[in-house]
Design a protein around this motif. Structure first.
Motif, PDB file in Angstrom:
ATOM      1  N   LEU A 104       0.930  -1.111  -0.047  1.00  5.59           N
ATOM      2  CA  LEU A 104      -0.026  -0.103  -0.082  1.00  5.59           C
ATOM      3  C   LEU A 104       0.957   1.307  -0.009  1.00  5.59           C
ATOM      4  CD1 LEU A 104      -2.517   1.703   0.491  1.00  5.59           C
ATOM      5  CD2 LEU A 104      -2.508   1.514   2.799  1.00  5.59           C
ATOM      6  N   VAL A 138       0.759   5.251   0.654  1.00  2.00           N
ATOM      7  CA  VAL A 138       0.082   6.274   0.942  1.00  2.00           C
ATOM      8  C   VAL A 138       0.846   7.543   0.674  1.00  2.00           C
ATOM      9  CG1 VAL A 138      -1.227   7.564   2.856  1.00  2.00           C
ATOM     10  CG2 VAL A 138      -0.915   5.079   2.975  1.00  2.00           C
ATOM     11  N   ASN A 166       0.629  11.777  -1.234  1.00  4.10           N
ATOM     12  CA  ASN A 166      -0.168  12.773  -1.842  1.00  4.10           C
ATOM     13  C   ASN A 166       0.267  13.428  -3.046  1.00  4.10           C
ATOM     14  OD1 ASN A 166       1.628  14.591  -0.579  1.00  4.10           O
ATOM     15  ND2 ASN A 166       0.028  15.367   0.797  1.00  4.10           N
ATOM     16  N   THR A 174      -3.265   2.124  -3.895  1.00  7.70           N
ATOM     17  CA  THR A 174      -2.707   3.383  -3.449  1.00  7.70           C
ATOM     18  C   THR A 174      -3.660   4.429  -2.749  1.00  7.70           C
ATOM     19  OG1 THR A 174      -3.371   4.345  -5.439  1.00  7.70           O
ATOM     20  CG2 THR A 174      -1.383   3.577  -5.514  1.00  7.70           C
ATOM     21  N   SER A 175      -3.240   5.155  -1.878  1.00  4.83           N
ATOM     22  CA  SER A 175      -4.309   6.213  -1.331  1.00  4.83           C
ATOM     23  C   SER A 175      -3.560   7.389  -1.452  1.00  4.83           C
ATOM     24  CB  SER A 175      -4.698   5.950   0.142  1.00  4.83           C
ATOM     25  OG  SER A 175      -5.114   6.904   0.761  1.00  4.83           O
ATOM     26  N   LYS A 176      -4.167   8.633  -1.658  1.00  2.00           N
ATOM     27  CA  LYS A 176      -3.505   9.867  -1.705  1.00  2.00           C
ATOM     28  C   LYS A 176      -3.851  10.882  -0.672  1.00  2.00           C
ATOM     29  CE  LYS A 176      -4.017  10.268  -6.890  1.00  2.00           C
ATOM     30  NZ  LYS A 176      -4.958  10.844  -7.659  1.00  2.00           N
ATOM     31  N   ASN A 177      -4.680  10.355   0.444  1.00  5.24           N
ATOM     32  CA  ASN A 177      -4.853  11.154   1.419  1.00  5.24           C
ATOM     33  C   ASN A 177      -4.851  10.743   2.783  1.00  5.24           C
ATOM     34  OD1 ASN A 177      -7.418   9.868   1.552  1.00  5.24           O
ATOM     35  ND2 ASN A 177      -8.473  11.396   0.438  1.00  5.24           N
ATOM     36  N   GLY A 178      -4.724   9.293   3.107  1.00  2.00           N
ATOM     37  CA  GLY A 178      -4.627   8.906   4.055  1.00  2.00           C
ATOM     38  C   GLY A 178      -6.046   8.497   4.897  1.00  2.00           C
ATOM     39  N   ILE A 237      -7.404   5.170   6.090  1.00  2.00           N
ATOM     40  CA  ILE A 237      -6.501   3.896   5.966  1.00  2.00           C
ATOM     41  C   ILE A 237      -6.298   2.971   6.966  1.00  2.00           C
ATOM     42  CG2 ILE A 237      -3.729   3.762   6.145  1.00  2.00           C
ATOM     43  CD1 ILE A 237      -4.881   4.749   3.337  1.00  2.00           C
ATOM     44  N   LEU A 246      -9.075   0.381   5.886  1.00  2.00           N
ATOM     45  CA  LEU A 246      -8.444  -0.214   4.526  1.00  2.00           C
ATOM     46  C   LEU A 246      -7.327  -1.343   4.701  1.00  2.00           C
ATOM     47  CD1 LEU A 246      -8.400  -0.097   1.372  1.00  2.00           C
ATOM     48  CD2 LEU A 246      -6.279   1.386   1.677  1.00  2.00           C
TER      49      LEU A 246
END
Length: 128
Positions: free
Chosen positions: A8, A10, A12, A33-37, A40, A43
């Motif tokens: 994963l 994380v 931005n 992927t995550s752009k903002n947290g 989380i 997830l």
């Protein structure tokens, strides 16, 4: 059948996210992927990645806070976390280490260091 390691990211910053994503895909990792947290911890509990790459400076939330939360939760505490950040004064580094992350990489990240860090925590997925 081999288990494909899941990572994963994380992050931005769009360019960093793409770079890390592409480097992981080249190595045959499954990538999330995550752009903002946001969201989380939930997830991670659902998806159970084998490794987390955590940007420290996220919009509206601190990567350090997310790391602390993950390390406190028995369901996610054993997942290795590599903190990645551009701002690293001596006291920041201490704060990042104190959060419970397993490793720290400064930006800009060297490709060699990136792969060394990955392979320290998870097996390479290259299918030669």
């Amino acid at each position: 059948m081999n288990h494909q390691s899941k990572v994963l990211i994380v992050e931005n910053n769009e360019l960093n996210l793409k770079l890390f994503h592409d480097l992981l895909i080249i190595q045959n990792y499954e990538v999330m992927t995550s752009k903002n947290g946001l969201g989380i911890p939930a997830l991670i509990e659902n998806e159970r990645p084998d490794l987390i790459l955590m940007d420290i400076q996220l919009n509206g939330i601190s990567g350090i806070d997310i790391i602390k939360e993950l390390k406190k939760n028995p369901a996610t505490s054993s997942i290795p976390i590599i903190a990645i950040t551009a701002f690293a004064m001596k006291n920041d580094e201490a704060k990042i280490s104190a959060s419970g992350c397993d490793m720290y990489l400064p930006k800009p990240v060297s490709i060699d260091l990136f792969f060394q860090a990955l392979h320290k925590f998870i097996e390479p997925n290259n299918k030669n």
